[in-house]
Motif scaffolding. Sequence first.
Motif, PDB file in Angstrom:
ATOM      1  N   UNK A  67      41.297  51.741  39.616  1.00 49.83           N
ATOM      2  CA  UNK A  67      40.074  52.378  40.088  1.00 49.83           C
ATOM      3  C   UNK A  67      38.883  51.896  39.252  1.00 49.83           C
ATOM      4  N   UNK A  68      39.080  51.886  37.930  1.00 51.98           N
ATOM      5  CA  UNK A  68      37.988  51.436  37.047  1.00 51.98           C
ATOM      6  C   UNK A  68      37.680  49.956  37.256  1.00 51.98           C
ATOM      7  N   UNK A  69      38.687  49.188  37.674  1.00 50.04           N
ATOM      8  CA  UNK A  69      38.458  47.755  37.933  1.00 50.04           C
ATOM      9  C   UNK A  69      37.625  47.541  39.200  1.00 50.04           C
ATOM     10  N   UNK A  70      37.532  48.583  40.033  1.00 52.13           N
ATOM     11  CA  UNK A  70      36.714  48.457  41.242  1.00 52.13           C
ATOM     12  C   UNK A  70      37.512  48.471  42.533  1.00 52.13           C
ATOM     13  N   UNK A  71      38.829  48.636  42.437  1.00 48.18           N
ATOM     14  CA  UNK A  71      39.655  48.681  43.658  1.00 48.18           C
ATOM     15  C   UNK A  71      39.514  50.068  44.288  1.00 48.18           C
ATOM     16  N   UNK A  72      39.343  50.107  45.603  1.00 53.24           N
ATOM     17  CA  UNK A  72      39.193  51.387  46.297  1.00 53.24           C
ATOM     18  C   UNK A  72      40.227  51.566  47.411  1.00 53.24           C
ATOM     19  N   UNK A  73      40.830  50.444  47.838  1.00 47.80           N
ATOM     20  CA  UNK A  73      41.771  50.536  48.970  1.00 47.80           C
ATOM     21  C   UNK A  73      43.095  49.912  48.538  1.00 47.80           C
ATOM     22  N   UNK A  74      44.176  50.500  48.974  1.00 46.40           N
ATOM     23  CA  UNK A  74      45.469  49.985  48.533  1.00 46.40           C
ATOM     24  C   UNK A  74      46.511  50.146  49.646  1.00 46.40           C
ATOM     25  N   UNK A  75      47.378  49.157  49.791  1.00 45.05           N
ATOM     26  CA  UNK A  75      48.495  49.242  50.740  1.00 45.05           C
ATOM     27  C   UNK A  75      49.790  49.291  49.949  1.00 45.05           C
ATOM     28  N   UNK A  76      50.614  50.247  50.275  1.00 45.29           N
ATOM     29  CA  UNK A  76      51.889  50.409  49.556  1.00 45.29           C
ATOM     30  C   UNK A  76      53.029  50.271  50.577  1.00 45.29           C
ATOM     31  N   UNK A  95      47.554  57.507  43.712  1.00 47.49           N
ATOM     32  CA  UNK A  95      46.490  56.798  44.444  1.00 47.49           C
ATOM     33  C   UNK A  95      45.599  57.807  45.178  1.00 47.49           C
ATOM     34  N   UNK A  96      46.214  58.802  45.814  1.00 45.07           N
ATOM     35  CA  UNK A  96      45.411  59.833  46.502  1.00 45.07           C
ATOM     36  C   UNK A  96      44.600  60.630  45.485  1.00 45.07           C
ATOM     37  N   UNK A  97      45.250  60.996  44.373  1.00 45.59           N
ATOM     38  CA  UNK A  97      44.554  61.810  43.360  1.00 45.59           C
ATOM     39  C   UNK A  97      43.333  61.092  42.792  1.00 45.59           C
ATOM     40  N   UNK A  98      43.436  59.769  42.645  1.00 36.44           N
ATOM     41  CA  UNK A  98      42.302  59.029  42.078  1.00 36.44           C
ATOM     42  C   UNK A  98      41.225  58.730  43.112  1.00 36.44           C
ATOM     43  N   UNK A  99      41.479  59.036  44.360  1.00 35.47           N
ATOM     44  CA  UNK A  99      40.443  58.873  45.378  1.00 35.47           C
ATOM     45  C   UNK A  99      40.510  57.574  46.165  1.00 35.47           C
ATOM     46  N   UNK A 100      41.582  56.795  46.023  1.00 34.86           N
ATOM     47  CA  UNK A 100      41.688  55.579  46.835  1.00 34.86           C
ATOM     48  C   UNK A 100      41.675  55.978  48.309  1.00 34.86           C
ATOM     49  N   UNK A 101      40.950  55.218  49.118  1.00 35.91           N
ATOM     50  CA  UNK A 101      40.873  55.556  50.531  1.00 35.91           C
ATOM     51  C   UNK A 101      40.475  54.318  51.340  1.00 35.91           C
ATOM     52  N   UNK A 102      41.270  53.965  52.357  1.00 38.78           N
ATOM     53  CA  UNK A 102      42.520  54.618  52.699  1.00 38.78           C
ATOM     54  C   UNK A 102      43.661  54.144  51.805  1.00 38.78           C
ATOM     55  N   UNK A 103      44.674  55.001  51.712  1.00 40.70           N
ATOM     56  CA  UNK A 103      45.952  54.576  51.135  1.00 40.70           C
ATOM     57  C   UNK A 103      46.863  54.323  52.329  1.00 40.70           C
ATOM     58  N   UNK A 104      47.233  53.053  52.507  1.00 37.07           N
ATOM     59  CA  UNK A 104      48.053  52.712  53.674  1.00 37.07           C
ATOM     60  C   UNK A 104      49.503  52.552  53.241  1.00 37.07           C
ATOM     61  N   UNK A 105      50.399  53.059  54.063  1.00 36.19           N
ATOM     62  CA  UNK A 105      51.830  52.867  53.799  1.00 36.19           C
ATOM     63  C   UNK A 105      52.359  51.884  54.838  1.00 36.19           C
ATOM     64  N   UNK A 106      52.898  50.768  54.374  1.00 40.50           N
ATOM     65  CA  UNK A 106      53.476  49.777  55.286  1.00 40.50           C
ATOM     66  C   UNK A 106      54.967  50.030  55.432  1.00 40.50           C
ATOM     67  N   UNK A 107      55.385  50.262  56.663  1.00 42.12           N
ATOM     68  CA  UNK A 107      56.800  50.524  56.948  1.00 42.12           C
ATOM     69  C   UNK A 107      57.305  49.401  57.851  1.00 42.12           C
ATOM     70  N   UNK A 108      58.269  48.622  57.406  1.00 42.88           N
ATOM     71  CA  UNK A 108      58.874  47.645  58.311  1.00 42.88           C
ATOM     72  C   UNK A 108      59.916  48.420  59.134  1.00 42.88           C
ATOM     73  N   UNK A 109      59.686  48.488  60.443  1.00 40.32           N
ATOM     74  CA  UNK A 109      60.568  49.285  61.313  1.00 40.32           C
ATOM     75  C   UNK A 109      61.810  48.471  61.652  1.00 40.32           C
TER      76      UNK A 109
END
Length: 331
Positions: free
Chosen positions: A112-121, A150-164
């Motif tokens: 977050x401090x580095x400047x990242x705001x969006x993350x895919x997990x 990630x949610x607690x620190x305010x990242x938005x959106x936090x995306x969850x990638x699910x391989x179906x």
Amino acid sequence: MAQGLIDGYQRQVDYLRLSVTDRCNLRCTYCMPAGGFRYLPHEAILRYEELLRLVRITTGLGIHKVRVTGGEPFVRKGIVSFLERLCAVSGVDDVSVTTNGVLLQSMAKDLWHAGIRRINVSLDTLQPRKYAAITGLDAFDAVWRGLSAALDHGFSPVKINVVAMKGINDDEIETMAQLTLAYPFHVRFIELMPFQPDAYEERYLASDLVVEKIEALGPLIPCPSGNGNGPARYYQFPGAPGKIGLISPMSHHFCPTCNRLRITAEGSLRTCLFADRDVDLRHPLRHGASDADIARLICEAIETKPEKHRLNEGSVPHRKCLSRPMTSIGG
Ligand code: SAM
Ligand code: SF4
């Protein structure tokens, strides 16, 4: 270049997926070859300085969005300060990261401090034992804590990638979609792509079948496309804080709107995930090429960006498996 990078099919290329390593702390069955994978020697991997130079050159060509991927980006030493420098590159408007989330909890604050705001997990199951079977590591709890951090620190959106995958996690599609009722996650179901031949045809699950399962729970509201949705189609349960995404590289070609360029950890430029037509940028980078020379190589490669992949031509069992594992291309 005012109009940016336009390929031979009039697509504007403005998005770079940058792989920072081919190494990974997991062994996902659909990504890593079963017989093992020989990592690149350290000297073959681009140094952070070299990656930043390439980013500066591509921003000059009109690329303003960068997604950092791998392998697993968080296993590379010094990744957080690299991300901070990347976020500070003039002309880069948006930096995001795709991670398996195993190391996310301890890194979320620094990211977050580095400047990242969006993350895919990436997370294919909510069952710890199944998680270990898919990935080779008993790390479900760590990933879940990473998502919470990630949610607690305010990242938005936090995306969850699910391989179906049929027979693997198709019994959890509904439960994973229901996460969007409780959390603001964007849960995105991705069609399995043929990187590993093992049981591909038995495991492949088309997005339309995924939607059918979710719709059986109740009505879904389609979300407007655009705004950085990329190739995903999005839906929402009424009133839900989260969204459900479908990424269908096999059943619904998104090639006509593909805006991507990939650079692998060893400095190969790929204009299409599925085309084995890499352009080596490392040699010129290390042997005196000017920024203008490298920009020219990138522009020439863009001109020949393939119109579309042909993996979904023919019946499913005949789909050709790709020659390089996903972890070495950068997903
Ligand atoms: N290690 C990170 C991770 O797992 O998120 C980043 C790299 S991984 C190669 C990027 C994405 O590719 C992940 O979301 C992963 O699930 C996806 N992926 C890998 N192999 C795939 C396959 N055969 N079909 C569909 N998606 C795949
Ligand atoms: Fe590693 Fe990501 Fe591939 Fe899994 S999908 S093996 S986490 S690179």
